[in-house]
Scaffold this motif. Structure first.
Motif, PDB file in Angstrom:
ATOM      1  N   PHE A  41       0.854  -1.186   0.000  1.00  0.00           N
ATOM      2  CA  PHE A  41       0.000   0.000   0.000  1.00  0.00           C
ATOM      3  C   PHE A  41       0.894   1.242   0.000  1.00  0.00           C
ATOM      4  CE2 PHE A  41      -2.278  -3.361   2.328  1.00  0.00           C
ATOM      5  CZ  PHE A  41      -3.409  -3.467   1.539  1.00  0.00           C
ATOM      6  N   GLU A  42       0.702   2.095  -1.012  1.00  0.00           N
ATOM      7  CA  GLU A  42       1.512   3.301  -1.161  1.00  0.00           C
ATOM      8  C   GLU A  42       0.629   4.539  -1.109  1.00  0.00           C
ATOM      9  OE1 GLU A  42       3.980   6.318  -1.720  1.00  0.00           O
ATOM     10  OE2 GLU A  42       4.638   4.275  -1.251  1.00  0.00           O
ATOM     11  N   LEU A  43       1.014   5.500  -0.284  1.00  0.00           N
ATOM     12  CA  LEU A  43       0.227   6.711  -0.083  1.00  0.00           C
ATOM     13  C   LEU A  43       0.177   7.587  -1.327  1.00  0.00           C
ATOM     14  CD1 LEU A  43      -1.233   8.767   1.810  1.00  0.00           C
ATOM     15  CD2 LEU A  43       1.049   9.601   2.431  1.00  0.00           C
ATOM     16  N   THR A  44       1.290   7.707  -2.034  1.00  0.00           N
ATOM     17  CA  THR A  44       1.392   8.623  -3.174  1.00  0.00           C
ATOM     18  C   THR A  44       0.982   7.923  -4.472  1.00  0.00           C
ATOM     19  OG1 THR A  44       3.693   8.046  -3.638  1.00  0.00           O
ATOM     20  CG2 THR A  44       3.291   9.778  -1.998  1.00  0.00           C
ATOM     21  N   PRO A  45       0.873   8.682  -5.572  1.00  0.00           N
ATOM     22  CA  PRO A  45       0.500   8.055  -6.844  1.00  0.00           C
ATOM     23  C   PRO A  45       1.671   7.516  -7.644  1.00  0.00           C
ATOM     24  CG  PRO A  45       0.121  10.448  -6.906  1.00  0.00           C
ATOM     25  CD  PRO A  45       0.805  10.137  -5.644  1.00  0.00           C
ATOM     26  N   TYR A  46       2.858   7.356  -7.037  1.00  0.00           N
ATOM     27  CA  TYR A  46       4.018   6.885  -7.785  1.00  0.00           C
ATOM     28  C   TYR A  46       4.882   5.993  -6.907  1.00  0.00           C
ATOM     29  CZ  TYR A  46       4.743  11.489  -5.747  1.00  0.00           C
ATOM     30  OH  TYR A  46       4.691  12.583  -4.920  1.00  0.00           O
ATOM     31  N   ILE A  47       5.782   5.268  -7.575  1.00  0.00           N
ATOM     32  CA  ILE A  47       6.633   4.268  -6.929  1.00  0.00           C
ATOM     33  C   ILE A  47       8.051   4.818  -6.814  1.00  0.00           C
ATOM     34  CG2 ILE A  47       7.573   1.935  -7.164  1.00  0.00           C
ATOM     35  CD1 ILE A  47       5.081   1.239  -8.816  1.00  0.00           C
ATOM     36  N   GLY A  48       8.726   4.504  -5.718  1.00  0.00           N
ATOM     37  CA  GLY A  48      10.123   4.900  -5.591  1.00  0.00           C
ATOM     38  C   GLY A  48      10.448   5.692  -4.351  1.00  0.00           C
ATOM     39  N   GLY A  49       9.449   6.003  -3.534  1.00  0.00           N
ATOM     40  CA  GLY A  49       9.711   6.696  -2.281  1.00  0.00           C
ATOM     41  C   GLY A  49      10.268   8.088  -2.470  1.00  0.00           C
ATOM     42  N   LEU A  50      11.269   8.456  -1.684  1.00  0.00           N
ATOM     43  CA  LEU A  50      11.808   9.813  -1.739  1.00  0.00           C
ATOM     44  C   LEU A  50      12.522  10.102  -3.049  1.00  0.00           C
ATOM     45  CD1 LEU A  50      15.148   9.534  -1.103  1.00  0.00           C
ATOM     46  CD2 LEU A  50      14.266   9.065   1.159  1.00  0.00           C
ATOM     47  N   HIS A 117      -3.200   4.491  -1.524  1.00  0.00           N
ATOM     48  CA  HIS A 117      -3.845   3.751  -0.442  1.00  0.00           C
ATOM     49  C   HIS A 117      -3.099   4.084   0.852  1.00  0.00           C
ATOM     50  CE1 HIS A 117      -5.820   1.590  -3.638  1.00  0.00           C
ATOM     51  NE2 HIS A 117      -6.518   0.868  -2.768  1.00  0.00           N
ATOM     52  N   LYS A 118      -3.771   4.699   1.779  1.00  0.00           N
ATOM     53  CA  LYS A 118      -3.154   5.117   3.031  1.00  0.00           C
ATOM     54  C   LYS A 118      -3.502   4.141   4.151  1.00  0.00           C
ATOM     55  CE  LYS A 118      -2.907   9.005   6.272  1.00  0.00           C
ATOM     56  NZ  LYS A 118      -3.391  10.380   6.581  1.00  0.00           N
ATOM     57  N   VAL A 119      -2.497   3.593   4.777  1.00  0.00           N
ATOM     58  CA  VAL A 119      -2.703   2.696   5.916  1.00  0.00           C
ATOM     59  C   VAL A 119      -2.877   3.555   7.167  1.00  0.00           C
ATOM     60  CG1 VAL A 119      -1.701   0.873   7.326  1.00  0.00           C
ATOM     61  CG2 VAL A 119      -1.356   0.853   4.848  1.00  0.00           C
ATOM     62  N   ARG A 140      -8.671   4.196   0.870  1.00  0.00           N
ATOM     63  CA  ARG A 140      -8.404   4.326  -0.556  1.00  0.00           C
ATOM     64  C   ARG A 140      -8.657   5.772  -0.966  1.00  0.00           C
ATOM     65  NH1 ARG A 140     -11.783   0.308  -4.036  1.00  0.00           N
ATOM     66  NH2 ARG A 140     -10.891  -1.053  -2.420  1.00  0.00           N
ATOM     67  N   LEU A 141      -7.598   6.446  -1.453  1.00  0.00           N
ATOM     68  CA  LEU A 141      -7.680   7.853  -1.812  1.00  0.00           C
ATOM     69  C   LEU A 141      -8.010   8.012  -3.289  1.00  0.00           C
ATOM     70  CD1 LEU A 141      -4.472   9.077   0.059  1.00  0.00           C
ATOM     71  CD2 LEU A 141      -6.810   8.988   0.925  1.00  0.00           C
ATOM     72  N   PHE A 142      -8.944   8.913  -3.574  1.00  0.00           N
ATOM     73  CA  PHE A 142      -9.332   9.179  -4.950  1.00  0.00           C
ATOM     74  C   PHE A 142      -8.961  10.613  -5.306  1.00  0.00           C
ATOM     75  CE2 PHE A 142     -11.983   5.557  -3.926  1.00  0.00           C
ATOM     76  CZ  PHE A 142     -11.941   4.822  -5.100  1.00  0.00           C
ATOM     77  N   PRO A 143      -8.992  10.975  -6.587  1.00  0.00           N
ATOM     78  CA  PRO A 143      -8.711  12.362  -6.965  1.00  0.00           C
ATOM     79  C   PRO A 143      -9.627  13.347  -6.248  1.00  0.00           C
ATOM     80  CG  PRO A 143      -8.775  10.952  -8.901  1.00  0.00           C
ATOM     81  CD  PRO A 143      -9.241  10.114  -7.745  1.00  0.00           C
TER      82      PRO A 143
END
Length: 611
Positions: A41-50, A117-119, A140-143
């Motif tokens: 589950f990743e909060l942001t809309p992209y992969i790779g963290g910082l 998706h925010k835990v 689950r976060l939507f636009p």
């Protein structure tokens, strides 16, 4: 068919992973490698963290534009996925993120990641004492304008991979709220274009980010220079097709010279430090990280004083810190904090960066230093590190105010070992290597391949940290790596190579590249030895040079093999020839003795007839 399907569902462990940065990606990979079902589950809309985050994202940190990795590309590689040969020795931000994304694509990790998706909550299931399961609540976060959906799911294990760089730490300096200039944390710094050349900027902190930002601010431009830069670049781009390479170079030189003439005099960038620091360059005769080996770690443990002297002799700058106002290291050589920067010394000696003492107080447009001096500034940048917060976990499970994690992974009160924290550390070494071994170690515990001691033992053998009070969770790089590898079962030992002493010599005395931990044990692969042997040649070499070197190495190995065969054949031939000579000599001696006996018999017979 239904029975088999139900059996599969029952026996496959489901693991929840929080965060899709480097720690999250290696955790997904480790779970898939051992047959576990991972959901990230990743909060942001992209992969790779910082490395992928953008400025202004809540709850995440973004690195500044000009960041370059401190360790060479082979030390920063994943153990089963080396970096491409054409990559430079040290990688800029975008190139390293491209490598991370190619790693994600290579092992098909993206399908297991749920973006935005925010835990919000992780708590023990009602039957935790028997099952060790966790209930994970996800929003689950939507636009913008859409509705959020909350869902609670049950997982057999949880891996928290949010890292230690999400919540910036702002120091409590008297009068800071009254300051009328700009105040921002290094998390919010993007590049030098945010500041005008006339602005007087003070960087608080002398860590990696503090030194990087201070040197980058030396390139800040005035508004006039920015306009000149944009106009000249636009004009050259319009006519570039009609210019030769020499004419294009001359045009850029003229534009740069004009910009310098019309530019303004820049005040120095001030950098405040409270404690001493060693500042190293990335190449001190050889790339940073190549001196790290199992042998140097044992030397540090057995002969610490000798190790410190050798380290100072090898990487010591011989720089007089006090002469330029920078506090000299207050701890023993090699044990003081250090930062890696290639330009800091030059800018410090040229007066473009000026070191000042600790800031004691802030007023409307100035700061008061520890020596009593008052310094007028227009902006403050706080390179003061980060706080650690785990809001999704209750303090009874993990208390960040008194953090106690066994081997920096498991909460000491974890009865079942099904909750693991990945990446909550600071180290002067390769973070990807440690993150990967932490994830592999956690998965081995989930599977039962490595058993944790009792809670009482973990409690008594684990140090408590107060990370938000300056007590950082620091680990000794190579010692910690070896400890984790031993838990995973992938640490090469002399017993595994007693019949191949040359290989063990390379493993023990050579650089501790991540490929070492794929030679034996779970997840081992045949390509690891070749990657380990050729790692040094790939650091500086071009792809063509690497291809030639590999061809030569293969040819040399073939020649050695042929030479061994010829040597064995020659030895066998010489042995047989020696035996044949021996028996031939014996035969000649026997024949000669027979002839002599016959001659003596004839002589005796002749003498009897003569009588």
């Amino acid at each position: 068919m239904n029975t088999l399907t139900l059996l599969y569902v029952y026996t496959t462990m489901k693991v929840a992973i929080v965060g899709a940065g480097l720690a999250g990606l290696v955790s997904i990979k480790s779970c898939k490698e051992e047959g576990l079902e991972a959901t990230c589950f990743e909060l942001t809309p992209y992969i790779g963290g910082l490395w992928a985050a953008r400025r202004g994202d809540a709850g995440v940190s973004a690195v500044y534009d000009h960041l370059i990795t401190n360790f060479n590309k082979e030390m920063m590689s994943f153990s089963d996925y080396p970096m491409p040969a054409h990559y430079p020795t040290y990688l800029p931000k975008k190139m390293f993120h491209d490598y991370v994304m190619s790693y994600c694509e290579r092992f098909d990790l993206e399908k297991d990641i749920k973006l935005q998706h925010k835990v919000t909550n992780i708590q023990q299931s009602e039957d935790y004492s028997e099952s060790g399961c966790w209930d994970v609540t996800v929003t689950r976060l939507f636009p913008v304008g859409g509705e959020t959906v909350e869902e609670t799911m049950r997982f057999d294990a949880v891996m928290i991979c949010v890292g230690a760089y999400a919540y910036p730490h702002m120091p409590e300096i008297p009068g800071l709220q009254k300051f009328k200039g700009r105040v921002l944390h290094s998390q919010d710094y993007t590049n030098s274009s945010e500041f005008d050349a006339r602005e007087r900027v003070l960087v608080v902190g002398n860590s990696h980010s503090g030194c990087d930002i201070a040197t980058d601010l030396c390139h800040r431009l005035s508004k006039r220079e920015k306009v000149m830069d944009q106009v000249s670049n636009h004009m050259i781009a319009q006519i570039s097709d009609s210019l030769t390479e020499e004419e294009r170079t001359a045009a850029h030189f003229i534009a740069h010279s004009t910009k310098q003439v019309l530019g303004v005099e820049k005040p120095p960038v001030y950098m405040s430090s409270r404690s001493g620091v060693d500042i190293l360059k990335r190449n001190y005769g050889k790339p940073v990280g190549l001196s790290v080996s199992f042998a140097t770690d044992d030397l540090r443990l057995c002969f610490p004083s000798l190790f410190q002297r050798l380290l100072r002799w090898q990487v010591g700058s011989g720089f007089d810190f006090k002469k330029y106002g920078l506090n000299s290291p207050i701890t023993k050589p090699g044990r003081s904090p250090f930062a890696i920067n290639d330009d800091f010394y030059d800018y410090l000696t040229k007066g473009m960066v000026k070191a000042v003492p600790e800031v004691l107080e802030v007023s409307d447009n100035s700061v008061t230093l520890s020596g009593g001096e008052e310094l007028e500034v227009d902006g403050l940048i706080m390179a003061t590190g980060y706080d650690i917060h785990l809001p999704m976990v209750c303090p009874e499970v993990i208390n960040v105010d008194s953090l106690k994690l066994y081997k920096h992974i498991w909460p000491v009160n974890s009865q079942r070992g099904t909750l693991a924290v990945i990446g909550l550390f600071k180290v002067a070494g390769s973070s990807p290597m440690i993150l990967e071994l932490q994830a592999r170690c956690a998965v081995q515990v989930f599977k039962g391949g490595f058993k944790l001691p009792s809670c009482d033992v973990m409690e008594s053998t684990t140090k408590a940290y107060r990370p938000n009070a300056g007590d950082h969770v620091k680990v000794q790089f190579i010692s910690y790596v070896r400890d984790l590898a031993k838990c995973v079962g992938c640490l090469p030992t002399f017993g595994a190579y007693w019949t191949q002493p040359l290989k063990w010599f390379r493993v023990y005395f050579g650089s501790a590249f991540p490929y070492i931990f794929r030679l034996v044990g779970p997840g081992s692969c045949e390509e690891s030895w070749d990657r380990l042997v050729t790692a040094r040649s790939r650091i500086h070499a071009s792809p063509e040079e690497i291809r030639i070197a590999e061809a030569r190495r293969k040819k040399r190995n073939d020649n050695i093999f042929v030479g061994l065969i010829l040597t064995a054949t020659a030895a066998l031939y010489i042995t047989l020839w020696g035996f044949s000579l021996y028996f031939t000599w014996k035969s000649l001696k026997f024949g000669w003795s027979c002839i002599r006996s016959l001659f003596d018999s004839l002589k005796t017979l002749y003498a009897s007839f003569s009588k």
